[in-house]
Scaffold this motif. Sequence first.
Motif, PDB file in Angstrom:
ATOM      1  N   SER A   1       0.808  -1.223   0.000  1.00 54.25           N
ATOM      2  CA  SER A   1       0.000   0.000   0.000  1.00 54.25           C
ATOM      3  C   SER A   1       0.840   1.271   0.000  1.00 54.25           C
ATOM      4  O   SER A   1       0.396   2.311  -0.480  1.00 54.25           O
ATOM      5  N   GLU A   2       2.057   1.207   0.518  1.00 52.25           N
ATOM      6  CA  GLU A   2       2.853   2.431   0.605  1.00 52.25           C
ATOM      7  C   GLU A   2       3.847   2.590  -0.552  1.00 52.25           C
ATOM      8  O   GLU A   2       4.103   3.699  -0.991  1.00 52.25           O
ATOM      9  N   PHE A   3       4.437   1.504  -0.989  1.00 51.06           N
ATOM     10  CA  PHE A   3       5.497   1.642  -1.999  1.00 51.06           C
ATOM     11  C   PHE A   3       5.104   1.077  -3.364  1.00 51.06           C
ATOM     12  O   PHE A   3       5.316   1.709  -4.387  1.00 51.06           O
TER      13      PHE A   3
ATOM     14  N   THR B   1       2.255   0.154  -5.074  1.00 52.93           N
ATOM     15  CA  THR B   1       0.800   0.130  -5.209  1.00 52.93           C
ATOM     16  C   THR B   1       0.327  -0.547  -6.490  1.00 52.93           C
ATOM     17  O   THR B   1      -0.789  -1.046  -6.560  1.00 52.93           O
TER      18      THR B   1
ATOM     19  N   LEU C   1       2.188  14.173  15.090  1.00 49.45           N
ATOM     20  CA  LEU C   1       1.045  14.173  14.168  1.00 49.45           C
ATOM     21  C   LEU C   1      -0.229  14.719  14.816  1.00 49.45           C
ATOM     22  O   LEU C   1      -1.060  15.332  14.149  1.00 49.45           O
TER      23      LEU C   1
ATOM     24  N   ASP D   1      -5.615  13.012  16.051  1.00 49.57           N
ATOM     25  CA  ASP D   1      -6.608  12.906  14.966  1.00 49.57           C
ATOM     26  C   ASP D   1      -5.962  12.418  13.673  1.00 49.57           C
ATOM     27  O   ASP D   1      -6.519  11.577  12.973  1.00 49.57           O
ATOM     28  N   ILE D   2      -4.792  12.944  13.356  1.00 48.81           N
ATOM     29  CA  ILE D   2      -4.104  12.497  12.129  1.00 48.81           C
ATOM     30  C   ILE D   2      -3.601  11.067  12.319  1.00 48.81           C
ATOM     31  O   ILE D   2      -3.738  10.228  11.422  1.00 48.81           O
TER      32      ILE D   2
ATOM     33  N   LEU E   1      -6.018   8.465  11.473  1.00 52.64           N
ATOM     34  CA  LEU E   1      -6.443   8.327  10.076  1.00 52.64           C
ATOM     35  C   LEU E   1      -5.687   7.223   9.357  1.00 52.64           C
ATOM     36  O   LEU E   1      -6.154   6.675   8.373  1.00 52.64           O
ATOM     37  N   TYR E   2      -4.492   6.940   9.844  1.00 54.33           N
ATOM     38  CA  TYR E   2      -3.614   6.047   9.095  1.00 54.33           C
ATOM     39  C   TYR E   2      -3.504   4.653   9.712  1.00 54.33           C
ATOM     40  O   TYR E   2      -3.577   4.500  10.933  1.00 54.33           O
TER      41      TYR E   2
ATOM     42  N   LYS F   1       7.493  10.694   7.790  1.00 54.59           N
ATOM     43  CA  LYS F   1       7.419  11.593   6.632  1.00 54.59           C
ATOM     44  C   LYS F   1       7.694  13.034   7.017  1.00 54.59           C
ATOM     45  O   LYS F   1       7.965  13.860   6.167  1.00 54.59           O
ATOM     46  N   THR F   2       7.566  13.339   8.287  1.00 53.09           N
ATOM     47  CA  THR F   2       7.752  14.728   8.712  1.00 53.09           C
ATOM     48  C   THR F   2       9.221  15.061   8.976  1.00 53.09           C
ATOM     49  O   THR F   2       9.546  16.188   9.288  1.00 53.09           O
TER      50      THR F   2
ATOM     51  N   ASN G   1      12.216  13.076   2.929  1.00 52.09           N
ATOM     52  CA  ASN G   1      11.751  11.896   2.181  1.00 52.09           C
ATOM     53  C   ASN G   1      12.602  10.660   2.455  1.00 52.09           C
ATOM     54  O   ASN G   1      12.905   9.885   1.555  1.00 52.09           O
TER      55      ASN G   1
END
Lengths: 305, 363
Positions: free
Chosen positions: B110-112, B114, B240, B243-244, B247-248, B257-258, B267
């Motif tokens: 799902s992440e790399f 797809t 995050l 709430d964020i 979501l994941y 990612k941050t 990245n």
Amino acid sequence: MNLKTSKIFLSSSIEYVILDKEVINNNLKEVIDFITRDTKLSLEFLILTTTDSDPEKILSNLSEFNANPATNLSEIIKLSKERYGISYSLTSRELLNNYLAYGIENVFPNIYLNEENEEESTKLLEQSNIKNYTSIIDLVTFTKDKKAIHLNKNEALGYNIINNNITNATITASCNDDYLSIETLKSKTKLIDNLKNNKITIKSNLDVEIIYYGCKYDLEDIKSLEKIKTILSEEIKKCIEETVQTAKTNKFDYIGIGNYIYKNNKKYFDFKNKNWNEEGLNKINFDYDIKINLYSQGNLKGDIQ
Amino acid sequence: MNNYKINSLSFSLIFGCLLNSSLMGMVFPYILNEAKTSIFISLGISFILGLFLIFIFLKILNSNPDKNIFEKLEHVLPKFIYIIISLLILLSVFLYTLAIFTRLTTFISSEFLTETPKIFIELILILPVIYMSLFDIDTLSRIATLAIIFSLSFFIFNFTSLISNIDLNNLKPLLNNSFIHLSKSSIIYTIFNIVPIFLLLIIPKNNIKDNNKLTKNIIITYLFSSIIVLLIIFAIVSVLGIDIANLYTFPTYVVLKTINIFSFISNIENLNILMWYVIISFSTGFAFVYIKIGLNKLLNINYQIEKKKNKTIIIIELLFIIIVAIILPKEIYINHKRNIYYIIAMYLPAAILSTIALKKKYK
């Protein structure tokens, strides 16, 4: 399918996304859904909007490729937030967080394309003649009834001071006929609540140094320094007051007062079942406690007093 | 039969790997969703519950120290019951392996990758695991050492890189969910985090050279692992926001990612997440070795004969691939709430073993 270029669009390298006001008002949910689902997207790109220009024209403008870094949009926004306190760099992560959290609304940096009358030559990048440039005009937030609230410089500064977004901002205050400018060295704002009396105190503590001085007061006189401090704290108080007043007048908590209450005194208001903007925000009375510490330039030891 | 020797440190490192095997994609999203920002209270409760399970684990390990779990069961129980319980345990371990491996492939898919058919990802990922499972515990203990060093280095780098993004306001309100949600979160975390360590019962205590240090090393590893989990959760929630994070399915990955160091190193989450790949691959490999030893014991295959000892596990692994590739191909975006169903499978061996451990007869 892209037939014009062999370059692949790498979504992980996106620096900013411009959302048209129509998109923010009508389709923000879809945008957020896309940001959440696209696994390649970073969470740190900037979200901008434009109320008076065409986003497509802004994106096709070549000023981004100019050798002068001052034309780089993301740099302009970050700088204007940190150095001047008049903008705000809303990242996609903050957009998501503010969208999902209780008692806070999104504030977008509003950009504008300054178009020259002369026609640009943009066929070849090397020979391009870039006349147009993008600038940031203000901060804007959109209410649920699709009304845009533009924050002026004072309100934007107040917003950034309350939310501790400022690092080294330049603030100007007038003193009699002339003015003085200061640069903040440190800015820390705390909200102190006394919700039994529906009261919140905005307590700001700013360490500043004078970078331009045109006033007549003698800087070596302690009383004059006190006067300067009062002038500065009044100026900052005015900015914060304007910010709060705009939020209350429009019944739209873009500052995040509701979010502070939710996190620190959850029982005060039923955020899940009631509308904070309509039923909560205007009940709160605000007090302001602004403290200015003046430092002389280059002095590591402390206050010039 | 069990002629290898490992030291207590290696044992503790395997323990460390197994402790963290099901956290990513299974436990973290579930407990974040259940406990919300009260998760730190939930982790505190889980820590205490975990100590209780570790106590049971040590009790079983210390009894009949020259035998592995299957030999212990054979020694204690009538043959028929022993076979049934052993098969149940093996089935549970198989399901555990299936659960953690599918989470890994789901994550990568799902992440790399797809657009890549999931079966290719699964086949590529299973190859090192199959190779690993052909070796004995002593070889695996060396892999565990490498896995822990590798993961720890990445963890330290990731956490220090995230410090600048931490916003303590995101941790509030500290109590924002009911006691029922907190209890659910604590119990599920304890089960998923601690129960996999029961796989270590495949190692007889006498095969550990300095086994007098074992209890101390295990408690230190548990404490250390709990602190790391606490720091990971702290980083997720404070960076995050709850709430964020909710979501994941893989908030551990999203928080990476941050990372942006000096405005030009960014990245890099794809590299940093390798720590999970290493831990999960090791745990899958170890679980296969557990199944191999268990099946060989049940089928009375002489473990000393090299050619014979791996036959059973290759059959099991083929079955595993068939299940993963054919029966579960659509389980790409598993709703994290459904992970609760695995608990039954995970809880079963622990419950049986605990009961046995407390039996007077066993003492």
